[in-house]
Design a protein around this motif. Structure first.
Motif, PDB file in Angstrom:
ATOM      1  N   GLY A   6       0.838  -1.197   0.000  1.00 11.68           N
ATOM      2  CA  GLY A   6       0.000   0.000   0.000  1.00 11.68           C
ATOM      3  C   GLY A   6       0.871   1.244   0.000  1.00 11.68           C
ATOM      4  N   ARG A   7       0.663   2.144  -0.964  1.00 14.39           N
ATOM      5  CA  ARG A   7       1.411   3.404  -1.047  1.00 14.39           C
ATOM      6  C   ARG A   7       0.522   4.451  -1.713  1.00 14.39           C
ATOM      7  N   TYR A   8       0.785   5.722  -1.394  1.00 13.97           N
ATOM      8  CA  TYR A   8       0.115   6.785  -2.127  1.00 13.97           C
ATOM      9  C   TYR A   8       1.137   7.893  -2.402  1.00 13.97           C
ATOM     10  N   GLY A  10       0.447  10.503  -4.805  1.00 13.23           N
ATOM     11  CA  GLY A  10      -0.171  11.724  -5.334  1.00 13.23           C
ATOM     12  C   GLY A  10       0.489  12.138  -6.632  1.00 13.23           C
ATOM     13  N   GLN A  16       7.471   7.948  -7.192  1.00 12.08           N
ATOM     14  CA  GLN A  16       6.771   6.699  -7.492  1.00 12.08           C
ATOM     15  C   GLN A  16       7.631   5.796  -8.381  1.00 12.08           C
ATOM     16  N   ARG A  35      -5.944   2.042  -6.574  1.00  9.43           N
ATOM     17  CA  ARG A  35      -5.870   3.391  -5.975  1.00  9.43           C
ATOM     18  C   ARG A  35      -4.735   3.514  -4.963  1.00  9.43           C
ATOM     19  N   LEU A  36      -4.659   2.559  -4.029  1.00  9.73           N
ATOM     20  CA  LEU A  36      -3.617   2.626  -3.000  1.00  9.73           C
ATOM     21  C   LEU A  36      -2.757   1.362  -2.969  1.00  9.73           C
ATOM     22  N   LYS A  80      -2.986   4.678 -13.570  1.00  7.00           N
ATOM     23  CA  LYS A  80      -2.945   4.931 -12.124  1.00  7.00           C
ATOM     24  C   LYS A  80      -3.627   6.262 -11.845  1.00  7.00           C
ATOM     25  N   ASN A  81      -4.274   6.335 -10.699  1.00 10.35           N
ATOM     26  CA  ASN A  81      -4.917   7.581 -10.269  1.00 10.35           C
ATOM     27  C   ASN A  81      -3.888   8.534  -9.657  1.00 10.35           C
ATOM     28  N   ASN A  83      -5.249  11.341  -7.856  1.00  4.53           N
ATOM     29  CA  ASN A  83      -5.986  11.756  -6.654  1.00  4.53           C
ATOM     30  C   ASN A  83      -6.692  10.557  -6.035  1.00  4.53           C
ATOM     31  N   LEU A  84      -7.186  10.745  -4.812  1.00  9.89           N
ATOM     32  CA  LEU A  84      -7.922   9.649  -4.167  1.00  9.89           C
ATOM     33  C   LEU A  84      -9.425   9.896  -4.295  1.00  9.89           C
ATOM     34  N   ASN A 111      -9.398   9.026 -12.721  1.00 15.23           N
ATOM     35  CA  ASN A 111      -8.614   8.022 -11.987  1.00 15.23           C
ATOM     36  C   ASN A 111      -7.649   7.255 -12.881  1.00 15.23           C
TER      37      ASN A 111
END
Lengths: 195, 107
Positions: A6-8, A10, A16, A35-36, A80-81, A83-84, A111
């Protein structure tokens, strides 16, 4: 056996890509990006390299054509998105986008603002954009959402007199300044060199 | 640096793509051609190549080649693109003549 992380990130595209490169160095290559959650399968350490590109300015047709072009070259791609957003049936206006991409929906580019591109590691630096003219065009496209957000934040802040608009304005300014510094560097170098 | 349509000078990338497509090729073929002919000096990124191919399609200097539904899209130079490449060759030959006259025998 596959591994999930799990990573975000932005809008931190380079971070990334660096993290995905590190995962590859540890023997894990990407098979799915949500998403995550990123899902990996085992590979030889350092077998692949990654680039993450912002494509939120493109129309759905152009984004898909670009993705197919990259796959034809032998690269693997993952949408890949940035934003969330958790949504169904949402429509988002993107006035800064190219024609055909100014209304983003679940079925088009919402997204799917980023494209993760994977290439077999040939020992050379993996870059999608190599000429100064093209890099400048890319950073100008990245700067446009920031300019729009700044204008909207200033307008809303003036009308509603809320500090929330100020936070968005600062975030937009950070993005604009980062792009502007890179653009100034590229424009200076591009005066005498083509790539 | 951009193609100077008025003055006739092309960027090296544009000229090499036009030369590569004198034989129909897909994107990977164009990348390989340029890398081979420049002995690795010019290595085009895929994003740059995609933008350059689309710009040349818009100008009518290249066109898709072969079946539309083919697995890999191929491109070839158009008669207009050949003419543009020929003009660039003439310009470079004239430039080399002048340079030879001035600095060629200096050594």
């Amino acid at each position: 056996m596959n591994k999930k992380c799990g990573r975000y990130f932005g809008g931190l595209l380079s971070s990334q890509a660096r993290w995905l490169d590190k995962m590859s160095d540890r023997g894990w290559r990407l098979v799915r990006a949500e998403r995550l959650i990123y899902e990996f399968e085992p590979c030889r350490p350092g077998q692949v390299r990654y680039c993450v590109e912002y494509i939120g300015n493109r129309s759905h047709a152009d984004a898909e054509e670009y993705r197919c072009f990259l796959e034809d070259l032998g690269y693997r791609t993952f949408y890949k998105n940035v934003n969330l957003n958790w949504n169904i049936g949402k429509v988002v206006a993107r006035p800064w986008a190219d024609r055909g991409g100014r209304l983003a929906t679940d079925a088009t580019t919402l997204n799917r603002e980023l494209l993760i591109v994977e290439k077999e590691n040939d020992g050379k630096q993996f870059q999608l954009h190599t000429t100064f003219e093209d890099k400048i065009r890319y950073y100008k496209a990245m700067r446009r959402p920031g300019l729009f957000l700044l204008a909207m934040s200033v307008a809303l802040g003036a009308v509603l007199r809320t500090w929330v608009a100020g936070i968005f304005a600062v975030l937009a300014l950070i993005q604009i300044v980062a792009c502007q510094i890179e653009l100034a560097r590229l424009e200076k170098q591009g005066e005498l060199q083509e790539w | 640096m951009r193609d100077n349509a008025k003055g006739g000078a092309l960027t090296e990338v544009t000229f090499y793509i036009l030369l590569a497509l004198h034989t129909p090729r897909h994107g990977y073929g164009v990348m390989r051609f340029i890398e081979e002919k420049t002995v690795g000096r010019l290595s085009l990124g895929a994003g740059t190549l995609y933008g350059a191919l689309n710009a040349l399609l818009d100008k009518g200097w290249i066109e898709p080649w072969g079946e539309e539904g083919g697995r890999k899209r191929e491109y070839t130079v158009t008669p207009l693109g050949r003419e543009v490449a020929k003009r660039e060759l003439d310009r470079l030959e004239r430039l080399i003549e002048v340079a030879q006259d001035i600095i060629g025998g200096a050594g």
